[in-house]
Design a protein around this motif. Structure first.
Motif, PDB file in Angstrom:
ATOM      1  N   GLY A 215       0.775  -1.229   0.000  1.00 11.01           N
ATOM      2  CA  GLY A 215       0.000   0.000   0.000  1.00 11.01           C
ATOM      3  C   GLY A 215       0.806   1.279   0.000  1.00 11.01           C
ATOM      4  N   ARG A 216       2.124   1.169  -0.186  1.00 14.38           N
ATOM      5  CA  ARG A 216       2.970   2.371  -0.240  1.00 14.38           C
ATOM      6  C   ARG A 216       3.729   2.400  -1.564  1.00 14.38           C
ATOM      7  NH1 ARG A 216       3.266   1.676   5.500  1.00 14.38           N
ATOM      8  NH2 ARG A 216       2.870   3.666   6.579  1.00 14.38           N
ATOM      9  N   PRO A 217       3.790   3.558  -2.226  1.00 11.21           N
ATOM     10  CA  PRO A 217       4.545   3.645  -3.479  1.00 11.21           C
ATOM     11  C   PRO A 217       6.048   3.560  -3.228  1.00 11.21           C
ATOM     12  CG  PRO A 217       3.713   5.815  -2.849  1.00 11.21           C
ATOM     13  CD  PRO A 217       3.117   4.834  -1.888  1.00 11.21           C
ATOM     14  N   VAL A 218       6.720   2.732  -4.021  1.00  9.91           N
ATOM     15  CA  VAL A 218       8.181   2.615  -3.934  1.00  9.91           C
ATOM     16  C   VAL A 218       8.844   3.097  -5.221  1.00  9.91           C
ATOM     17  CG1 VAL A 218       8.088   0.715  -2.280  1.00  9.91           C
ATOM     18  CG2 VAL A 218       8.137   0.204  -4.741  1.00  9.91           C
ATOM     19  N   GLY A 219       8.038   3.409  -6.226  1.00  5.46           N
ATOM     20  CA  GLY A 219       8.579   3.921  -7.469  1.00  5.46           C
ATOM     21  C   GLY A 219       7.475   4.366  -8.398  1.00  5.46           C
ATOM     22  N   VAL A 220       7.769   5.382  -9.205  1.00  5.17           N
ATOM     23  CA  VAL A 220       6.812   5.889 -10.191  1.00  5.17           C
ATOM     24  C   VAL A 220       7.570   6.291 -11.442  1.00  5.17           C
ATOM     25  CG1 VAL A 220       5.062   7.628 -10.719  1.00  5.17           C
ATOM     26  CG2 VAL A 220       5.242   6.722  -8.393  1.00  5.17           C
ATOM     27  N   THR A 221       7.056   5.863 -12.575  1.00  5.94           N
ATOM     28  CA  THR A 221       7.585   6.261 -13.880  1.00  5.94           C
ATOM     29  C   THR A 221       6.481   7.009 -14.618  1.00  5.94           C
ATOM     30  OG1 THR A 221       8.962   4.262 -13.984  1.00  5.94           O
ATOM     31  CG2 THR A 221       8.573   5.451 -16.054  1.00  5.94           C
TER      32      THR A 221
ATOM     33  N   LEU B 208       4.395   7.807   2.166  1.00  7.00           N
ATOM     34  CA  LEU B 208       2.960   7.979   2.343  1.00  7.00           C
ATOM     35  C   LEU B 208       2.204   6.732   1.891  1.00  7.00           C
ATOM     36  CD1 LEU B 208       2.390  11.598   0.969  1.00  7.00           C
ATOM     37  CD2 LEU B 208       2.718  10.899   3.346  1.00  7.00           C
ATOM     38  N   LYS B 209       1.086   6.464   2.514  1.00  2.00           N
ATOM     39  CA  LYS B 209       0.207   5.413   2.026  1.00  2.00           C
ATOM     40  C   LYS B 209      -0.509   5.905   0.776  1.00  2.00           C
ATOM     41  CE  LYS B 209      -0.699   3.069   6.412  1.00  2.00           C
ATOM     42  NZ  LYS B 209      -1.744   2.620   7.363  1.00  2.00           N
ATOM     43  N   ILE B 210      -0.844   4.967  -0.089  1.00  4.25           N
ATOM     44  CA  ILE B 210      -1.476   5.359  -1.338  1.00  4.25           C
ATOM     45  C   ILE B 210      -2.834   6.003  -1.100  1.00  4.25           C
ATOM     46  CG2 ILE B 210      -2.642   3.163  -1.771  1.00  4.25           C
ATOM     47  CD1 ILE B 210      -0.795   5.421  -4.326  1.00  4.25           C
ATOM     48  N   SER B 211      -3.432   5.746   0.051  1.00  6.56           N
ATOM     49  CA  SER B 211      -4.721   6.370   0.379  1.00  6.56           C
ATOM     50  C   SER B 211      -4.609   7.883   0.477  1.00  6.56           C
ATOM     51  CB  SER B 211      -5.269   5.802   1.693  1.00  6.56           C
ATOM     52  OG  SER B 211      -4.336   5.963   2.742  1.00  6.56           O
ATOM     53  N   ALA B 212      -3.389   8.387   0.751  1.00  9.51           N
ATOM     54  CA  ALA B 212      -3.198   9.839   0.798  1.00  9.51           C
ATOM     55  C   ALA B 212      -3.420  10.458  -0.573  1.00  9.51           C
ATOM     56  CB  ALA B 212      -1.800  10.177   1.308  1.00  9.51           C
ATOM     57  N   ILE B 213      -3.119   9.714  -1.623  1.00  8.06           N
ATOM     58  CA  ILE B 213      -3.314  10.218  -2.987  1.00  8.06           C
ATOM     59  C   ILE B 213      -4.776  10.066  -3.396  1.00  8.06           C
ATOM     60  CG2 ILE B 213      -2.528  10.091  -5.379  1.00  8.06           C
ATOM     61  CD1 ILE B 213      -0.365  10.914  -3.373  1.00  8.06           C
ATOM     62  N   THR B 214      -5.367   8.935  -3.054  1.00  9.94           N
ATOM     63  CA  THR B 214      -6.773   8.740  -3.426  1.00  9.94           C
ATOM     64  C   THR B 214      -7.678   9.715  -2.687  1.00  9.94           C
ATOM     65  OG1 THR B 214      -7.058   7.032  -1.732  1.00  9.94           O
ATOM     66  CG2 THR B 214      -6.437   6.301  -3.931  1.00  9.94           C
TER      67      THR B 214
ATOM     68  N   TRP C 298       4.685  12.607  -6.566  1.00 10.25           N
ATOM     69  CA  TRP C 298       5.152  11.262  -6.234  1.00 10.25           C
ATOM     70  C   TRP C 298       6.506  11.287  -5.541  1.00 10.25           C
ATOM     71  CZ3 TRP C 298       1.660   7.740  -6.038  1.00 10.25           C
ATOM     72  CH2 TRP C 298       0.523   7.838  -6.849  1.00 10.25           C
ATOM     73  N   ALA C 299       7.304  12.311  -5.794  1.00 11.18           N
ATOM     74  CA  ALA C 299       8.558  12.457  -5.050  1.00 11.18           C
ATOM     75  C   ALA C 299       8.263  12.623  -3.564  1.00 11.18           C
ATOM     76  CB  ALA C 299       9.359  13.649  -5.578  1.00 11.18           C
ATOM     77  N   LEU C 300       7.230  13.395  -3.247  1.00  8.91           N
ATOM     78  CA  LEU C 300       6.806  13.552  -1.857  1.00  8.91           C
ATOM     79  C   LEU C 300       6.286  12.230  -1.307  1.00  8.91           C
ATOM     80  CD1 LEU C 300       6.037  15.180   0.679  1.00  8.91           C
ATOM     81  CD2 LEU C 300       3.883  15.755  -0.475  1.00  8.91           C
ATOM     82  N   ALA C 301       5.438  11.565  -2.072  1.00  3.45           N
ATOM     83  CA  ALA C 301       4.818  10.331  -1.591  1.00  3.45           C
ATOM     84  C   ALA C 301       5.850   9.245  -1.318  1.00  3.45           C
ATOM     85  CB  ALA C 301       3.795   9.838  -2.614  1.00  3.45           C
ATOM     86  N   VAL C 302       6.824   9.091  -2.220  1.00  2.00           N
ATOM     87  CA  VAL C 302       7.831   8.038  -2.048  1.00  2.00           C
ATOM     88  C   VAL C 302       8.797   8.383  -0.922  1.00  2.00           C
ATOM     89  CG1 VAL C 302       9.735   6.803  -3.161  1.00  2.00           C
ATOM     90  CG2 VAL C 302       7.640   7.271  -4.439  1.00  2.00           C
ATOM     91  N   SER C 303       9.302   9.628  -0.909  1.00  2.00           N
ATOM     92  CA  SER C 303      10.298   9.995   0.103  1.00  2.00           C
ATOM     93  C   SER C 303       9.694  10.030   1.502  1.00  2.00           C
ATOM     94  CB  SER C 303      10.921  11.349  -0.229  1.00  2.00           C
ATOM     95  OG  SER C 303       9.933  12.373  -0.238  1.00  2.00           O
ATOM     96  N   ALA C 304       8.420  10.406   1.626  1.00  3.91           N
ATOM     97  CA  ALA C 304       7.762  10.464   2.932  1.00  3.91           C
ATOM     98  C   ALA C 304       7.079   9.149   3.302  1.00  3.91           C
ATOM     99  CB  ALA C 304       6.736  11.589   2.949  1.00  3.91           C
TER     100      ALA C 304
END
Length: 469
Positions: free
Chosen positions: A393-399, A420-426, A412-418
């Motif tokens: 449930g956590r992003p480890v990479g995005v292309t 964050l759970k993917i629910s924060a984006i949804t 996504w730089a914020l989401a991966v480095s912090a």
């Protein structure tokens, strides 16, 4: 010989060195900054700023050339000398921010000379000795020149010289197929050059192959010749310019050669051995805190042996400041975003799909195409996709590959480095219609099976609908 005693001596006035010098002096430290070349380093003078200015002009030319539905395109009239004058003007406009005068006004002592260590706690530059409590090596990198027969006899171009050209190359041969090579290939092709790229292996080889293929196809569609799995065996000058003979015997003729096969750290002449600073061909050997084998010496940016990006050097400056000025522990970030500024752009943060599958057997990979993004459709720019790699449930990479991918990767730089759970984006609301909606759609796709293919949930919904007043 005069002796200067200071708190901090920085060697190199590129992005990392300037960020560090400005921060340190304004926080109360005595700072000496040594730079033999241009203030601002590679990014301002021969890298990010001139290349993106050239790409902007080339993009305008392509927009005019293509037109749009109901808008007839026309071949643009290009004054290459004027384009390059604009490149120089943009550099000149930014230069005062990085200038010697500005930093001297801040209180930094600037020495314009080459530096070399004369001991573990001393540097010599411009006839002066500098003794400091801490040293930071921020000398950056320079183009790697491969050992190819005949190349040294040519007036070949690199990123350090190509922006001084005022005459459009008739046929630009590019040795290398990394980000710099591909950006310059597209820019020059759009401005009217014939362009041939010679790639030893695969073009954009460190990127996600599926994403790289989108960029490569776009460049080929615009007329860039990309020869993959090839290598140059020898070069020779001709009356028309240059001739390149490939390993398979193929002969290419062009007007100019651009060498863009990578970069090497600028450590020659620093006399690192005398200072007790360990190094390799990749640069100064540092730990996660950027400290070298000499506890008084740190290295930041390209010369520190990691990813070679301006934003990495700037981030390194903050890591070093926390340690040497405030005495706080700090480590360099392990996850760094990067962007290749072709059109379409290619942006990456964290692990690619292949790396994620190798490291995390339980990884979930979600792909969303821009073909399903309404804003992309309205702009007739629906090529590309977003690929999301998730673990528990956590992003480890995005292309991301597509128009404005570099702008979209920030979330996504914020989401991966912090972490964050993917629910924060949804849970966020993305404005409509924007390309940014693709991020929310990709995040939502992670929960789709749980919502739409879940028999227990369907039973619960049916129960509620039967009994809810």
């Amino acid at each position: 010989m005069d002796v200067i005693t200071t708190d901090l001596c920085i060697i190199g006035a590129g992005s990392g060195g300037l960020s560090l010098a400005a921060g340190a002096v304004q926080m109360g430290a005595r700072v000496v900054l040594i730079e033999a070349g241009e203030m601002g380093g590679d990014c301002l003078n021969t890298g990010c700023v001139p290349s993106k200015t050239l790409l902007a002009a080339a993009k305008t030319a392509q927009v005019l050339r293509k037109g749009a539905a109901g808008v007839v395109g026309a071949e643009p009239q290009i004054d290459f000398a004027a384009v390059m004058a604009q490149v120089a003007a943009v550099i000149a406009g930014i230069a005062p921010v990085d200038s010697q005068a500005r930093f001297e006004r801040l209180g930094v002592q600037v020495i314009r000379a080459f530096a070399r260590f004369t001991g573990p706690r001393e540097v010599e530059a411009g006839g002066q000795r500098i003794r400091a409590r801490r040293f930071v090596i921020a000398t950056g990198s320079h183009p790697m020149i491969p050992q190819v027969s005949g190349l040294s006899d040519l007036p070949y171009l690199t990123n350090e010289t190509i922006f001084a050209q005022t005459k459009l190359p008739a046929h630009l041969l590019i040795l290398g197929a990394g980000p710099i090579a591909m950006e310059m290939a597209q820019a020059h092709r759009r401005l009217g050059s014939k362009v041939t790229v010679i790639a030893r292996s695969t073009a954009l080889g460190r990127e996600d192959p599926e994403a790289a293929a989108v960029v490569i196809a776009a460049l080929r569609a615009e007329g860039v010749t990309i020869l993959e799995g090839q290598d140059a065996a020898r070069f020779r000058a001709t009356a028309a310019g240059v001739e390149a003979v490939l390993a398979d015997g193929t002969t290419l003729t062009g007007s100019h050669v651009l060498v863009a096969v990578g970069r090497v750290p600028a450590i020659a002449g620093l006399n690192l051995e005398v200072a007790g600073v360990a190094y390799t061909a990749r640069g100064v050997t540092v730990g996660p805190n950027l400290r070298s084998s000499n506890r008084r010496v740190y290295a930041v940016g390209d010369v520190a042996g990691g990813l070679q990006f301006t934003h990495v050097a700037g981030a390194h400056a903050g890591v070093v400041i926390r340690q040497i000025l405030l005495g706080l522990p700090a480590h360099a970030a392990k996850v760094v975003p990067w962007v290749t500024y072709t059109d379409p752009e290619l942006a990456q943060i964290g692990l690619t799909e292949a790396a994620a599958r190798a490291k995390h057997p339980d990884v979930t990979v979600i792909k969303q195409d821009f073909a399903h993004n309404d804003r992309a459709l309205t702009e007739a720019r629906a090529e590309g996709f977003l690929k999301l790699m998730l673990v528990k449930g956590r992003p480890v990479g995005v292309t991301i590959v597509g128009a404005q991918a570099g702008e979209l990767i920030g979330l996504w730089a914020l989401a991966v480095s912090a972490r964050l759970k993917i629910s924060a984006i949804t849970g966020m609301i993305a404005p409509y219609p924007t390309r940014g909606e693709i991020s929310k759609r990709a995040a939502g796709a992670y929960f789709s099976p749980q919502l739409f293919d879940n028999p227990k949930l369907k039973w619960l919904v049916g129960f509620v609908q039967r009994w809810l007043p």
